[in-house]
Design a protein around this motif. Sequence first.
Motif, PDB file in Angstrom:
ATOM      1  N   ARG A   9       0.822  -1.207   0.000  1.00  0.00           N
ATOM      2  CA  ARG A   9       0.000   0.000   0.000  1.00  0.00           C
ATOM      3  C   ARG A   9       0.860   1.263   0.000  1.00  0.00           C
ATOM      4  O   ARG A   9       0.667   2.175  -0.804  1.00  0.00           O
ATOM      5  CB  ARG A   9      -0.914  -0.014   1.214  1.00  0.00           C
ATOM      6  N   ASP A  10       1.832   1.318   0.910  1.00  0.00           N
ATOM      7  CA  ASP A  10       2.664   2.511   1.046  1.00  0.00           C
ATOM      8  C   ASP A  10       3.467   2.798  -0.216  1.00  0.00           C
ATOM      9  O   ASP A  10       3.624   3.954  -0.609  1.00  0.00           O
ATOM     10  CB  ASP A  10       3.591   2.377   2.251  1.00  0.00           C
ATOM     11  N   ALA A  11       3.984   1.758  -0.862  1.00  0.00           N
ATOM     12  CA  ALA A  11       4.784   1.954  -2.069  1.00  0.00           C
ATOM     13  C   ALA A  11       3.929   2.505  -3.209  1.00  0.00           C
ATOM     14  O   ALA A  11       4.358   3.397  -3.944  1.00  0.00           O
ATOM     15  CB  ALA A  11       5.434   0.634  -2.486  1.00  0.00           C
ATOM     16  N   VAL A  12       2.706   1.995  -3.343  1.00  0.00           N
ATOM     17  CA  VAL A  12       1.812   2.469  -4.399  1.00  0.00           C
ATOM     18  C   VAL A  12       1.417   3.923  -4.146  1.00  0.00           C
ATOM     19  O   VAL A  12       1.463   4.757  -5.057  1.00  0.00           O
ATOM     20  CB  VAL A  12       0.561   1.565  -4.500  1.00  0.00           C
ATOM     21  N   ILE A  13       1.053   4.246  -2.927  1.00  0.00           N
ATOM     22  CA  ILE A  13       0.652   5.621  -2.603  1.00  0.00           C
ATOM     23  C   ILE A  13       1.838   6.571  -2.770  1.00  0.00           C
ATOM     24  O   ILE A  13       1.677   7.682  -3.287  1.00  0.00           O
ATOM     25  CB  ILE A  13       0.043   5.692  -1.193  1.00  0.00           C
ATOM     26  N   HIS A  14       3.025   6.140  -2.371  1.00  0.00           N
ATOM     27  CA  HIS A  14       4.207   6.982  -2.551  1.00  0.00           C
ATOM     28  C   HIS A  14       4.451   7.261  -4.029  1.00  0.00           C
ATOM     29  O   HIS A  14       4.758   8.395  -4.416  1.00  0.00           O
ATOM     30  CB  HIS A  14       5.437   6.316  -1.925  1.00  0.00           C
ATOM     31  N   LEU A  15       4.296   6.247  -4.858  1.00  0.00           N
ATOM     32  CA  LEU A  15       4.498   6.435  -6.296  1.00  0.00           C
ATOM     33  C   LEU A  15       3.460   7.388  -6.879  1.00  0.00           C
ATOM     34  O   LEU A  15       3.782   8.258  -7.685  1.00  0.00           O
ATOM     35  CB  LEU A  15       4.437   5.079  -7.003  1.00  0.00           C
ATOM     36  N   ILE A  16       2.216   7.257  -6.457  1.00  0.00           N
ATOM     37  CA  ILE A  16       1.158   8.168  -6.918  1.00  0.00           C
ATOM     38  C   ILE A  16       1.466   9.600  -6.485  1.00  0.00           C
ATOM     39  O   ILE A  16       1.258  10.547  -7.237  1.00  0.00           O
ATOM     40  CB  ILE A  16      -0.218   7.710  -6.386  1.00  0.00           C
ATOM     41  N   ASN A  17       1.976   9.763  -5.270  1.00  0.00           N
ATOM     42  CA  ASN A  17       2.262  11.097  -4.740  1.00  0.00           C
ATOM     43  C   ASN A  17       3.474  11.765  -5.376  1.00  0.00           C
ATOM     44  O   ASN A  17       3.566  12.987  -5.383  1.00  0.00           O
ATOM     45  CB  ASN A  17       2.477  11.032  -3.231  1.00  0.00           C
ATOM     46  N   THR A  18       4.400  10.979  -5.911  1.00  0.00           N
ATOM     47  CA  THR A  18       5.664  11.559  -6.354  1.00  0.00           C
ATOM     48  C   THR A  18       5.896  11.531  -7.857  1.00  0.00           C
ATOM     49  O   THR A  18       6.755  12.255  -8.342  1.00  0.00           O
ATOM     50  CB  THR A  18       6.847  10.845  -5.674  1.00  0.00           C
ATOM     51  N   SER A  19       5.167  10.725  -8.600  1.00  0.00           N
ATOM     52  CA  SER A  19       5.458  10.558 -10.015  1.00  0.00           C
ATOM     53  C   SER A  19       4.258  10.939 -10.885  1.00  0.00           C
ATOM     54  O   SER A  19       3.187  10.352 -10.756  1.00  0.00           O
ATOM     55  CB  SER A  19       5.850   9.106 -10.289  1.00  0.00           C
ATOM     56  N   LYS A  20       4.473  11.915 -11.769  1.00  0.00           N
ATOM     57  CA  LYS A  20       3.403  12.321 -12.690  1.00  0.00           C
ATOM     58  C   LYS A  20       3.035  11.213 -13.657  1.00  0.00           C
ATOM     59  O   LYS A  20       1.847  10.925 -13.841  1.00  0.00           O
ATOM     60  CB  LYS A  20       3.820  13.572 -13.452  1.00  0.00           C
ATOM     61  N   PRO A  21       4.019  10.538 -14.288  1.00  0.00           N
ATOM     62  CA  PRO A  21       3.656   9.453 -15.201  1.00  0.00           C
ATOM     63  C   PRO A  21       2.954   8.292 -14.486  1.00  0.00           C
ATOM     64  O   PRO A  21       2.039   7.671 -15.040  1.00  0.00           O
ATOM     65  CB  PRO A  21       4.996   8.995 -15.784  1.00  0.00           C
ATOM     66  N   ALA A  22       3.373   7.994 -13.265  1.00  0.00           N
ATOM     67  CA  ALA A  22       2.734   6.913 -12.517  1.00  0.00           C
ATOM     68  C   ALA A  22       1.291   7.266 -12.175  1.00  0.00           C
ATOM     69  O   ALA A  22       0.411   6.402 -12.197  1.00  0.00           O
ATOM     70  CB  ALA A  22       3.518   6.609 -11.243  1.00  0.00           C
ATOM     71  N   LEU A  23       1.037   8.526 -11.864  1.00  0.00           N
ATOM     72  CA  LEU A  23      -0.328   8.966 -11.575  1.00  0.00           C
ATOM     73  C   LEU A  23      -1.211   8.793 -12.806  1.00  0.00           C
ATOM     74  O   LEU A  23      -2.324   8.281 -12.715  1.00  0.00           O
ATOM     75  CB  LEU A  23      -0.340  10.421 -11.101  1.00  0.00           C
ATOM     76  N   ALA A  24      -0.704   9.207 -13.968  1.00  0.00           N
ATOM     77  CA  ALA A  24      -1.473   9.059 -15.203  1.00  0.00           C
ATOM     78  C   ALA A  24      -1.707   7.581 -15.516  1.00  0.00           C
ATOM     79  O   ALA A  24      -2.818   7.183 -15.916  1.00  0.00           O
ATOM     80  CB  ALA A  24      -0.747   9.739 -16.358  1.00  0.00           C
ATOM     81  N   LYS A  25      -0.692   6.747 -15.318  1.00  0.00           N
ATOM     82  CA  LYS A  25      -0.833   5.316 -15.586  1.00  0.00           C
ATOM     83  C   LYS A  25      -1.828   4.678 -14.612  1.00  0.00           C
ATOM     84  O   LYS A  25      -2.625   3.820 -15.000  1.00  0.00           O
ATOM     85  CB  LYS A  25       0.520   4.625 -15.486  1.00  0.00           C
ATOM     86  N   ALA A  26      -1.789   5.083 -13.356  1.00  0.00           N
ATOM     87  CA  ALA A  26      -2.730   4.560 -12.366  1.00  0.00           C
ATOM     88  C   ALA A  26      -4.159   4.951 -12.731  1.00  0.00           C
ATOM     89  O   ALA A  26      -5.077   4.127 -12.657  1.00  0.00           O
ATOM     90  CB  ALA A  26      -2.374   5.082 -10.976  1.00  0.00           C
ATOM     91  N   LEU A  27      -4.360   6.196 -13.145  1.00  0.00           N
ATOM     92  CA  LEU A  27      -5.683   6.659 -13.556  1.00  0.00           C
ATOM     93  C   LEU A  27      -6.174   5.845 -14.746  1.00  0.00           C
ATOM     94  O   LEU A  27      -7.319   5.383 -14.763  1.00  0.00           O
ATOM     95  CB  LEU A  27      -5.626   8.147 -13.910  1.00  0.00           C
ATOM     96  N   TRP A  28      -5.325   5.646 -15.729  1.00  0.00           N
ATOM     97  CA  TRP A  28      -5.700   4.880 -16.919  1.00  0.00           C
ATOM     98  C   TRP A  28      -6.001   3.422 -16.560  1.00  0.00           C
ATOM     99  O   TRP A  28      -6.946   2.823 -17.065  1.00  0.00           O
ATOM    100  CB  TRP A  28      -4.597   4.967 -17.962  1.00  0.00           C
ATOM    101  N   THR A  29      -5.214   2.855 -15.664  1.00  0.00           N
ATOM    102  CA  THR A  29      -5.406   1.461 -15.248  1.00  0.00           C
ATOM    103  C   THR A  29      -6.763   1.268 -14.584  1.00  0.00           C
ATOM    104  O   THR A  29      -7.493   0.331 -14.906  1.00  0.00           O
ATOM    105  CB  THR A  29      -4.285   1.038 -14.279  1.00  0.00           C
ATOM    106  N   ILE A  30      -7.121   2.161 -13.679  1.00  0.00           N
ATOM    107  CA  ILE A  30      -8.411   2.045 -12.993  1.00  0.00           C
ATOM    108  C   ILE A  30      -9.554   2.300 -13.982  1.00  0.00           C
ATOM    109  O   ILE A  30     -10.583   1.626 -13.945  1.00  0.00           O
ATOM    110  CB  ILE A  30      -8.495   2.994 -11.780  1.00  0.00           C
ATOM    111  N   TYR A  31      -9.367   3.230 -14.887  1.00  0.00           N
ATOM    112  CA  TYR A  31     -10.382   3.506 -15.911  1.00  0.00           C
ATOM    113  C   TYR A  31     -10.626   2.258 -16.766  1.00  0.00           C
ATOM    114  O   TYR A  31     -11.767   1.944 -17.105  1.00  0.00           O
ATOM    115  CB  TYR A  31      -9.936   4.675 -16.787  1.00  0.00           C
ATOM    116  N   GLN A  32      -9.583   1.541 -17.096  1.00  0.00           N
ATOM    117  CA  GLN A  32      -9.720   0.333 -17.909  1.00  0.00           C
ATOM    118  C   GLN A  32     -10.443  -0.787 -17.159  1.00  0.00           C
ATOM    119  O   GLN A  32     -10.982  -1.704 -17.785  1.00  0.00           O
ATOM    120  CB  GLN A  32      -8.344  -0.160 -18.385  1.00  0.00           C
ATOM    121  N   GLN A  92      -6.869  -1.858  -5.880  1.00  0.00           N
ATOM    122  CA  GLN A  92      -7.033  -2.258  -7.271  1.00  0.00           C
ATOM    123  C   GLN A  92      -5.710  -2.182  -8.021  1.00  0.00           C
ATOM    124  O   GLN A  92      -5.422  -3.025  -8.871  1.00  0.00           O
ATOM    125  CB  GLN A  92      -8.058  -1.358  -7.966  1.00  0.00           C
ATOM    126  N   LEU A  93      -4.903  -1.186  -7.707  1.00  0.00           N
ATOM    127  CA  LEU A  93      -3.597  -1.073  -8.350  1.00  0.00           C
ATOM    128  C   LEU A  93      -2.696  -2.235  -7.956  1.00  0.00           C
ATOM    129  O   LEU A  93      -1.970  -2.788  -8.795  1.00  0.00           O
ATOM    130  CB  LEU A  93      -2.954   0.270  -8.013  1.00  0.00           C
TER     131      LEU A  93
END
Length: 143
Positions: A9-32, A92-93
């Motif tokens: 959990r912490d690693a995923v949230i840290h990546l979302i908080n710190t990386s713009k490309p990871a945030l976009a990829k996470a958004l796209w992944t959940i959308y799919q 989900q991620l």
Amino acid sequence: MDSAKVWDRDAVIHLINTSKPALAKALWTIYQRQTADEQRTQTTNVRNKRGFNSNDAQFLSDVARKLPLYDFNLTDRQMAKVRPMMRKYWRQLLEEIERKGGAVVKSPKRAKAIGRESERAIPRETAPVRREIANPLYGAWTL
């Protein structure tokens, strides 16, 4: 993704908080993960614990739908709104990371709880059998 990394959990949230490309990829992944009907209507119609919740569905679906048009880049304003919303989708991620072969620890608390349950299953010889012995004040309350 680094195959040697163990995700939690912490690693995923840290990546979302710190990386713009990871945030976009996470958004796209959940959308799919949304159903085709949910993607089309930008709502949540099925309670299947996949995709966006009903509060976030319209906004996040709209942003995610436009990601391919802008080379999966989010504006600063979009990131400011999307980032706090995406943190709640960490489970989900993790499922997607695991599905793609990544090492995942779903819940360290759950692992500890399972360990405690197995300890409880072992009968303890030191545990008192009767309440009077277990609690010396048991039955001592009189009026």
